[in-house]
Scaffold this active site. Sequence first.
Site, PDB file in Angstrom:
ATOM      1  N   ARG A 120       1.477  -5.582   1.204  1.00 34.36           N
ATOM      2  CA  ARG A 120       0.994  -4.086   0.375  1.00 34.36           C
ATOM      3  C   ARG A 120      -0.391  -4.021   0.075  1.00 34.36           C
ATOM      4  NH1 ARG A 120       4.606  -2.400  -4.793  1.00 34.36           N
ATOM      5  NH2 ARG A 120       3.041  -3.602  -5.738  1.00 34.36           N
ATOM      6  N   THR A 124      -3.658   0.505  -3.499  1.00 34.99           N
ATOM      7  CA  THR A 124      -2.770   1.532  -3.081  1.00 34.99           C
ATOM      8  C   THR A 124      -1.261   1.511  -3.173  1.00 34.99           C
ATOM      9  OG1 THR A 124      -2.904   1.263  -0.794  1.00 34.99           O
ATOM     10  CG2 THR A 124      -4.586   2.480  -1.818  1.00 34.99           C
ATOM     11  N   ASP A 218       4.217 -11.356  -9.125  1.00 33.15           N
ATOM     12  CA  ASP A 218       4.203 -11.380  -7.584  1.00 33.15           C
ATOM     13  C   ASP A 218       4.993 -12.737  -7.061  1.00 33.15           C
ATOM     14  OD1 ASP A 218       3.143 -12.323  -5.019  1.00 33.15           O
ATOM     15  OD2 ASP A 218       1.593 -10.758  -5.358  1.00 33.15           O
ATOM     16  N   ASP A 221       3.247 -15.295  -4.777  1.00 34.27           N
ATOM     17  CA  ASP A 221       2.377 -16.213  -5.490  1.00 34.27           C
ATOM     18  C   ASP A 221       3.209 -16.988  -6.133  1.00 34.27           C
ATOM     19  OD1 ASP A 221       0.287 -14.742  -4.474  1.00 34.27           O
ATOM     20  OD2 ASP A 221      -0.559 -13.718  -6.218  1.00 34.27           O
TER      21      ASP A 221
END
Length: 227
Positions: A120, A124, A218, A221
Amino acid sequence: MASLPAHLANAPSDLPPNACPLPRTGQLAGLLTSIRDKNTNRGDFIFYSDRIIRLLVEEGLNHLPVVEKTVTTPTGLEYKGVGFEGKICGVSIMRAGESMEAGLRECCRAVRIGKILIQRDEETAQAKLFYAKLPDDIANRYCLLLDPMLATGGSAIKAIEVLIDHGVPQERIIFLNLVSCPEGLQAMYDVYPQVKIVTAWVDEKLNEQKYIVPGLGDFGDRYFTSN
Ligand code: PRP
Ligand code: URA
């Protein structure tokens, strides 16, 4: 069974028909509470995520068709049971989806696993395809597509496009996912209504940055690179 606080007890009632949330048990809600906590360290995040992944894989396998199969037991009698109808493979959406490969292997020992690298764009939130490497005979297999997060749906939709280009019919794809949201589920249903989505939890919504809220941040991560 222990009851959950009212705000956790039920998945939204107006989900698209292809969405299959796991039953909301105390165990599942507790595991998700642990991985949502920003103070959970990476070791614990991995441990609790892996436990949810195992539940998802077991439930995903329940959606595969079976055919009658007869075996002879050690008592010498025939037992008319069942076996899986077809062959399967896993396909992980890299990077975060790779966290789900081991859980799949625990249940399906020698399973073939393909990989699709989709990222991703951080600004955006648009999903971009970089790479795909899939089993040669994928068109003849049921595919368990692996990605822990379903936000806008852009990444999963792109991955399914790749599978369909490789000859996999959408009704043979089962998407396994930890945390989803109504927006992503609807986007998937609008394009691929036959793809089943087995999700551990449907969260409230997306925020302005297209992150799931309340969410867990996330996933990639936290599973692979955080402290
Ligand atoms: C995350 C996640 C999904 C995607 C979900 O991956 O693992 O693939 O975002 O968002 P979407 O539904 O809006 O497409 P990301 O691209 O951040 O890469 P990562 O796996 O390396 O963390
Ligand atoms: N990817 C993540 O890891 N988390 C989100 O909330 C959205 C996309």
